[in-house]
Design a protein around this motif. Structure first.
Motif, PDB file in Angstrom:
ATOM      1  N   ARG A   1       0.817  -1.220   0.000  1.00  0.00           N
ATOM      2  CA  ARG A   1       0.000   0.000   0.000  1.00  0.00           C
ATOM      3  C   ARG A   1       0.847   1.266   0.000  1.00  0.00           C
TER       4      ARG A   1
ATOM      5  N   ASN B   1      -8.252   4.391   8.408  1.00  0.00           N
ATOM      6  CA  ASN B   1      -8.038   3.341   7.408  1.00  0.00           C
ATOM      7  C   ASN B   1      -6.708   3.551   6.695  1.00  0.00           C
ATOM      8  N   LEU B   2      -6.282   2.548   5.913  1.00  0.00           N
ATOM      9  CA  LEU B   2      -4.957   2.599   5.301  1.00  0.00           C
ATOM     10  C   LEU B   2      -4.806   3.752   4.318  1.00  0.00           C
ATOM     11  N   THR B   3      -5.858   4.098   3.608  1.00  0.00           N
ATOM     12  CA  THR B   3      -5.793   5.252   2.703  1.00  0.00           C
ATOM     13  C   THR B   3      -5.556   6.531   3.494  1.00  0.00           C
ATOM     14  N   GLY B   4      -6.279   6.694   4.584  1.00  0.00           N
ATOM     15  CA  GLY B   4      -6.102   7.860   5.451  1.00  0.00           C
ATOM     16  C   GLY B   4      -4.716   7.897   6.066  1.00  0.00           C
TER      17      GLY B   4
ATOM     18  N   GLY C   1      -2.022   6.677   4.758  1.00  0.00           N
ATOM     19  CA  GLY C   1      -1.108   7.105   3.699  1.00  0.00           C
ATOM     20  C   GLY C   1      -1.096   8.612   3.543  1.00  0.00           C
ATOM     21  N   LEU C   2      -2.261   9.228   3.568  1.00  0.00           N
ATOM     22  CA  LEU C   2      -2.349  10.682   3.437  1.00  0.00           C
ATOM     23  C   LEU C   2      -1.702  11.386   4.632  1.00  0.00           C
TER      24      LEU C   2
END
Length: 106
Positions: free
Chosen positions: A39, A74-77, A79-80
């Motif tokens: 990811r 979450n993983l997307t958050g 990452g940001l």
């Protein structure tokens, strides 16, 4: 936090831990470490044979990822957030360099 001396900084970036040791030190399973890598949350160095090698910086990043997971991000958050934190650290370092240059020019 402060600015690290160059040799200390490069030492903390050198990949020295294999995935099993990193898993033990971080409390994060190997599969999850691989997921985080896929990811783009972490980027361990690789040996010539392709073995992952994690650094002290990677362990600190994994600690931060664990904190964010515990908060329900979450993983997307994650990452940001990590991207923004990295950019902030770069800007702070650049600001310190510019201040030091301005002070030495006076």
């Amino acid at each position: 936090m402060g600015i690290q001396p160059p040799e200390e900084s490069s030492r903390s970036k050198r990949g020295v831990y294999g995935i099993s040791v990193t898993s033990e030190l971080s409390g994060i399973g190997p599969q999850t470490l691989r997921l985080y890598e896929s990811r783009g949350l972490i980027a361990p160095s690789r040996t010539a044979g392709g073995t992952r090698r994690y650094s002290e910086d990677d362990l600190h990043r994994l600690t931060r990822i664990g904190e964010l997971v515990a908060l329900g991000v979450n993983l997307t958050g994650i990452g940001l957030i990590l991207t923004l934190e990295d950019e902030r650290a770069e800007l702070r370092a650049e600001n310190a360099r510019l201040r030091a240059a301005a002070e030495s020019a006076v």
